[in-house]
Each structure stands twice: as structure tokens, then as C-alpha cells.
Design an enzyme around this catalytic site. Structure first.
Site, PDB file in Angstrom:
ATOM      1  N   LYS A 127     -10.215   4.947   9.294  1.00 31.15           N
ATOM      2  CA  LYS A 127      -9.776   6.091   8.495  1.00 31.15           C
ATOM      3  C   LYS A 127      -9.885   5.834   6.996  1.00 31.15           C
ATOM      4  O   LYS A 127     -10.210   6.734   6.222  1.00 31.15           O
ATOM      5  CB  LYS A 127      -8.333   6.468   8.858  1.00 31.15           C
ATOM      6  CG  LYS A 127      -8.201   7.058  10.253  1.00 31.15           C
ATOM      7  CD  LYS A 127      -6.769   7.473  10.548  1.00 31.15           C
ATOM      8  CE  LYS A 127      -6.654   8.106  11.923  1.00 31.15           C
ATOM      9  NZ  LYS A 127      -5.264   8.526  12.230  1.00 31.15           N
ATOM     10  N   LYS A 210     -15.837  10.405  20.818  1.00 29.08           N
ATOM     11  CA  LYS A 210     -14.603  10.982  21.327  1.00 29.08           C
ATOM     12  C   LYS A 210     -14.517  12.461  20.947  1.00 29.08           C
ATOM     13  O   LYS A 210     -14.908  12.859  19.849  1.00 29.08           O
ATOM     14  CB  LYS A 210     -13.408  10.226  20.739  1.00 29.08           C
ATOM     15  CG  LYS A 210     -12.054  10.684  21.256  1.00 29.08           C
ATOM     16  CD  LYS A 210     -10.943   9.877  20.617  1.00 29.08           C
ATOM     17  CE  LYS A 210      -9.578  10.383  21.053  1.00 29.08           C
ATOM     18  NZ  LYS A 210      -8.468   9.660  20.406  1.00 29.08           N
ATOM     19  N   LYS A 213     -10.928  17.158  17.083  1.00 28.46           N
ATOM     20  CA  LYS A 213     -10.718  18.427  16.380  1.00 28.46           C
ATOM     21  C   LYS A 213     -11.382  18.430  15.010  1.00 28.46           C
ATOM     22  O   LYS A 213     -11.536  19.483  14.391  1.00 28.46           O
ATOM     23  CB  LYS A 213      -9.224  18.704  16.251  1.00 28.46           C
ATOM     24  CG  LYS A 213      -8.423  17.581  15.630  1.00 28.46           C
ATOM     25  CD  LYS A 213      -6.965  17.695  16.022  1.00 28.46           C
ATOM     26  CE  LYS A 213      -6.198  16.415  15.763  1.00 28.46           C
ATOM     27  NZ  LYS A 213      -4.893  16.407  16.399  1.00 28.46           N
TER      28      LYS A 213
END
Length: 348
Positions: A127, A210, A213
Site C-alpha cells: 500500500k 484478487k 473494489k
């Protein structure tokens, strides 16, 4: 059984079995959230073990969240839990920020966890990436808050997806270090529970990634708010390969898109990939996809409809979360107070 495993089992046996898990309200519940987490949460509430489920809104703000969007996403996630069958009379359901003991224990664990442990966390590296200097301190330290989420309830079992296993392992490290530093056996070594046919649901457009969203393509995922027609369209257009389905799971090893669809089918049907292939092996996707469409619409469309209904009454959702927070604090407060006693803090 090794000495270490035996000691761990003896320690865990001292604690009442209790399940805790949570999901960030960062927007857009997907099929991956449902199969990898929420469906399993619902199943576990029927197993005679106390179950505590949380909307971890404090984790969400480790990256910027627009306040109105955060409120809406928190309610939407709670609606997703409820629509999927989570019963607030059987499970405790609340949002994290209503239980301040999470942050209080999180600070204690910030002082137990080591910088080296945090630096090794895969999600921090993913991240923050090359912009680590610009990332928030919260993003770096949030695994110790996650440990607090779990250990604040002396949770013995934590249902998670494969990508969260490292965080539960860190929770165990923090618990073990706290116990060792203070000469107590106060916190359990919580066990990750990773089970089911689809603990990691992949993108419908790329079986190596994966389902997320944040993917720019809405066709890559099934949203839990999608209606029946949209669910059907996305499955029909999901990427596949030209080969028929194999007879056994071994034949899916180098076929990521096929493997993903088979696992989704198995999870929705509450069976195994082996059983799916025993029935569907040898068939082309032109036969398999319609069966998956029927199954997915049957299982998911009612959840979407119920979520929509629940979101029409945000006050009721807020009331459910508030009552859950009150119940959660009944467990959390004495555990935090005992932690403070162990650490040496004075309480009036």
C-alpha cells in the site's frame, strides 16, 4: 505434538472460545468479501461459539476518507452483514469507533510491537510502495490496532482470508511478547481460521489478481449491490479459456480463470471444487456458465435486495450498531482494565 504446540494448546484452552473478525468500510462490498468473510461469519454464529463482528472504521481512515462517504459505507457494510444473515441477537455487531477501548489497547500494543515486525508486513509494502514517506503513521501502525481488535475480546479464533493470515500471526507475536514481558498468560494466541472453497476470490477479468473494489473495471467483480441482471451479465462475460472443465482440481492448476469460477461455484453451492468437477468435468464453459449464473443469482440477488431495503432506514442500522457496541464494551472494558493493571497504570 511438539512442546511448543502443546504449550500453545494448553494456553488457548484456558480461554473461552470466542470468534472475532472485521471488515473495513472502504466502499463497495464484493463477492470476495461475501465468500471470503461475511458468509463464513454467518455460518460461525450457528456453531455455539460467541461471535463478535466489527465494521473497522478506524482502520479505514489510515487513508483519506470523505466523511459522508465513510458514514454511508459503514452503514452499507453493516447492511451487508445483516442481509447475508448475520443475526444481531446471536452475534455482536458494531462499528469499531464506538468502542474506544480498541484505540486504548492499540496504544499499549504500539509499545509492545517492534518496528522490524511492522516493516515486514506485506500490506504495508504493497500500500505504501515507493511513497512510504508520504503514507500515514496509521497505515504503518494499523496491524497493532488490528491485534488490539482481536485481543480486546480474548478472541481465540479469527476467520480471515489468506491475505490476512500475516496479521493474525503478528497478533500472536504481540500476545506472546506481552505475556512474556509481564510474566502473565493473559492474552490468548489467537488462531486464524482459513477455510472454505473461496477464501481468496479472484478478478473475473484476470484470474491472477484478487477481486477488488479498486479495480477500474466494474466487470472484474460482482458487487453485493448488483441486481440479478448485472450479476448474470458479469458471469457470462467473465474471462475463461477454450478448454473444457477437467475431471479433478489438479487440472485447474495452470488455468486461473477456470479455477476461480469453479471455486466461486463451490462456495456458493456450499460444496467442494472436487464435487463441482465430478458433476461438471468435461463440459464447456458454454454449459458451465449458465449453471453458475443461476446459482449466483439465486444466492446473491436476495442479499442485494435486502441491503437496498435496509439502507432506506439508516437510523435502524445505527441503532443496531449502537446496541452492539454496548454489548462489546461489556466484554472489552474489564479486559482493558486488567491490561492496565498488568502494565502498572493507576486507575481510580
Amino acid at each position: 505434538m511438539s512442546d511448543a504446540t502443546q504449550a500453545q494448546a494448553q494456553t488457548t484452552a484456558r480461554f473461552t472460545p470466542r470468534v472475532f473478525s472485521g471488515i473495513q468500510p472502504s466502499g463497495g462490498l464484493t463477492l470476495g468479501n461475501y465468500l471470503g468473510a461475511i458468509k463464513r461469519f454467518v455460518d460461525m454464529q450457528e456453531q455455539g461459539i460467541e461471535t463478535i463482528y466489527c465494521v473497522v472504521d478506524m482502520h479505514a481512515i489510515t487513508v483519506w476518507q470523505e466523511p459522508d462517504a465513510l458514514r454511508r459505507q459503514t452503514r452499507e457494510l453493516a447492511a451487508g452483514y445483516l442481509a447475508a444473515g448475520l443475526d444481531p441477537s446471536k452475534s455482536i455487531l458494531f462499528n469499531q469507533s464506538q468502542v474506544p477501548e480498541h484505540a486504548q489497547l492499540g496504544w499499549v500494543f504500539n509499545c509492545v510491537a517492534r518496528m522490524g515486525w511492522m516493516n515486514r508486513m506485506t500490506q504495508w509494502k504493497d500500500k505504501a510502495g515507493k511513497n512510504a514517506e508520504k503514507a500515514s503513521l496509521g497505515l504503518f501502525a494499523y496491524p497493532s490496532l488490528m491485534a488490539a481488535d482481536i485481543l480486546l475480546y480474548h478472541a481465540t479464533h479469527v476467520p480471515v482470508g489468506e491475505d490476512q493470515k500475516q496479521h493474525v500471526e503478528l497478533t500472536r507475536d504481540i500476545a506472546a511478547k506481552f505475556n512474556n514481558d509481564y510474566g502473565v498468560e493473559f492474552f490468548p494466541l489467537s488462531e486464524p481460521v482459513i477455510e472454505g472453497a473461496a477464501t481468496r476470490v479472484m478478478s473475473l477479468r484476470d484470474g491472477s489478481k484478487k477481486m477488488s473494489k479498486s479495480d477500474p473495471s466494474d466487470m472484474s467483480r460482482i458487487n453485493m449491490t448488483d441486481d440479478a441482471d448485472t450479476i448474470a451479465k458479469k458471469i457470462r462475460k467473465a474471462k475463461t479459456d477454450p478448454e473444457p472443465l477437467p475431471e479433478t482440481p489438479d487440472g485447474l492448476e495452470d488455468r486461473p480463470e477456470a479455477r476461480n469460477l469453479v471455486r466461486i461455484y463451490a462456495a456458493l453451492a456450499e460444496t467442494t471444487p472436487q464435487a463441482v468437477l465430478a458433476e461438471m468435468g468435461g463440459k464447456q464453459f458454454s454449459e458451465f456458465k449458465p449453471a453458475l449464473v443461476d446459482l449466483a443469482v439465486d444466492r446473491l440477488a436476495p442479499i442485494s435486495e435486502e441491503m437496498s431495503r435496509l439502507m432506506q432506514d439508516p437510523a435502524e442500522i445505527d441503532s443496531i450498531l449502537g446496541r452492539g457496541a454496548d454489548r462489546a464494551r461489556q466484554i472489552a472494558t474489564p479486559i482493558l482494565q486488567r491490561t492496565y493493571d498488568i502494565v502498572g497504570m493507576i486507575r481510580g
